[in-house]
Design an enzyme around this catalytic site. Structure first.
Site, PDB file in Angstrom:
ATOM      1  N   HIS A 134       0.682  -1.038  -0.032  1.00 35.53           N
ATOM      2  CA  HIS A 134      -0.091   0.083   0.120  1.00 35.53           C
ATOM      3  C   HIS A 134       0.905   1.271   0.081  1.00 35.53           C
ATOM      4  O   HIS A 134       0.153   2.313  -0.299  1.00 35.53           O
ATOM      5  CB  HIS A 134      -1.069   0.028   1.291  1.00 35.53           C
ATOM      6  CG  HIS A 134      -1.974  -0.928   1.049  1.00 35.53           C
ATOM      7  ND1 HIS A 134      -2.953  -1.244   0.366  1.00 35.53           N
ATOM      8  CD2 HIS A 134      -2.379  -1.734   2.182  1.00 35.53           C
ATOM      9  CE1 HIS A 134      -3.873  -2.123   0.426  1.00 35.53           C
ATOM     10  NE2 HIS A 134      -3.366  -2.759   1.534  1.00 35.53           N
TER      11      HIS A 134
HETATM   12 ZN    ZN Z   1      -4.228  -6.867   2.865  1.00 32.63          ZN
END
Ligand code: ZN
Length: 388
Positions: A134
């Protein structure tokens, strides 16, 4: 050509320093339990087939800057040194003392694992502590301070680097937004991401219509699984989409983010994958790597918020990557005691988990709808299952 170990494994116990505290959902200790279990159950006779790297120095700034912005590195450094470390993002990803080095060590682990493949020392590599997909160039997100995958790919793929083209596969329950947007206009990275539909789960991205731009047009493939989807949807969809995409793109390396938070019972996500689904996807990936890129495959960990799923799932992946069959039977007593101590939870007794659903009409129907949506988005056809 020097003989290559079948599998390089990178795990430094200092990876456990990536620690947001006892009440945070992300616990690197679950990955440590996976490594312990793998090591306790891999026969000593196969030791020669494994190349362990047990010490990893944190990646330096020049390495981190292959993906991250210098001002962001300054921000993380200052935040982690603060008397009262602040959150690095909206609140999910807190800074902590030693956090810069801990995050940079995980990056180096993935860079080193990839180097073992690029240098020809190993055919496959496994970095169970990595997979922080992320993090963006300029910001932390979703428990990810630095993006080990993106840094490693940026350093290994492209002109003057070991590989001209790579494929990135991501089966974490969450969309791998940091990697996908980081290479959204890059024609050297095919990105195929299976995740729970972003309308129902963080980070909210990864719709089928996001297919890349510029040189990357048509090379970013998002497969948003409806909440509740299990192996009966994952396995046939993967089998239908991934082989033709890889055969067309002809990557020289495959990277698989093997997050375990799609497993049934995960505390943050709502998918229902089981051991058979994970084993099938990894088996297909290994076979495709053998077919299209001389076996070159890097596998990392990723998310996973149920310790038992992470520990057993990543240990099982290690066995598969080492070329061994799926382990079964009782789990070692010493490991079970360690699991209970580390997690405060009752330890599982055996490898075997409840059998999850096999092929089903409902799974085939959902899979068919996903493939149709991708055919429309990508402007291509995916032959029926099994056809070339
Ligand atoms: Zn995840």
């Amino acid at each position: 050509m020097p003989s290559r170990a079948p599998l390089a494994i990178v795990w430094d116990p200092a990876f456990l320093d990536y620690d947001f505290g006892p009440n945070h959902p992300f616990q690197e200790s679950s990955r440590g339990l996976a490594v312990d279990l793998f090591e306790a159950t891999v026969p000593s006779g196969s030791a020669g087939a494994l190349a362990w790297q047990r010490s990893v120095a944190p990646a330096g700034r020049s390495v981190l800057e292959r993906f991250h912005r210098p001002d962001y590195l300054d921000f993380v450094d200052a935040s982690c040194r603060a008397n009262r470390p602040p959150a690095l993002d909206g609140g999910d990803t807190p800074a902590f003392a030693g956090g810069f080095d801990a995050a940079a060590r995980l990056v180096a682990g993935t860079v080193d694992a990839l180097a073992a493949i690029a240098d020809g020392r190993a055919r496959r590599a496994f970095q169970p502590g990595g997979g922080l997909h992320h993090a963006h160039p300029e910001r932390a997100s979703g428990f990810c301070i630095f993006n080990d995958l993106a840094v490693a790919i940026a350093g290994a793929v492209g002109a003057g680097r070991p590989f001209a083209r790579a494929a990135y596969l991501d089966i974490d329950a969450h969309h791998g937004d940091g990697v996908m947007y980081g290479f959204y206009e890059d024609g050297r990275l095919l990105d195929i991401d299976f995740h729970q539909d972003g309308r129902t789960l963080f980070p909210g991205t990864g719709g089928v219509e996001e297919t890349g731009r510029g040189d990357g047009a048509g090379l970013k493939v998002n497969v948003p699984m409806p909440p509740g989807a299990g192996d009966e949807t994952l396995v046939p969809t993967f089998r239908r989409l991934v082989p033709p995409l890889l055969r067309d793109f002809r990557p020289e390396l495959i990277v698989l983010q093997h997050g375990m938070d799609g497993h049934a019972g995960d505390r943050l996500a709502g998918l229902r994958y089981g051991p058979q689904g994970y084993a099938s996807v990894l088996r297909q990936t290994i076979e495709l790597a053998d077919e299209v890129c001389d076996g070159r495959l890097l596998v990392t960990g990723g998310g996973g918020y149920r310790a038992e799923s992470v520990a057993l799932g990543l240990a099982r992946a290690g066995h598969q990557l080492a070329g061994r069959g799926s382990p079964s039977g009782p789990l070692p007593i010493a490991w079970r005691e360690r699991f209970a101590t580390v997690t405060g939870e009752a330890a599982p007794a055996r490898w075997a988990e409840p059998v999850t659903a096999g092929p089903s009409e409902a799974g085939a129907a959902v899979s068919g709808m996903l493939v149709e949506a991708l055919e429309a988005a990508l402007g291509r056809r995916f032959p029926p299952d099994g056809a070339r």
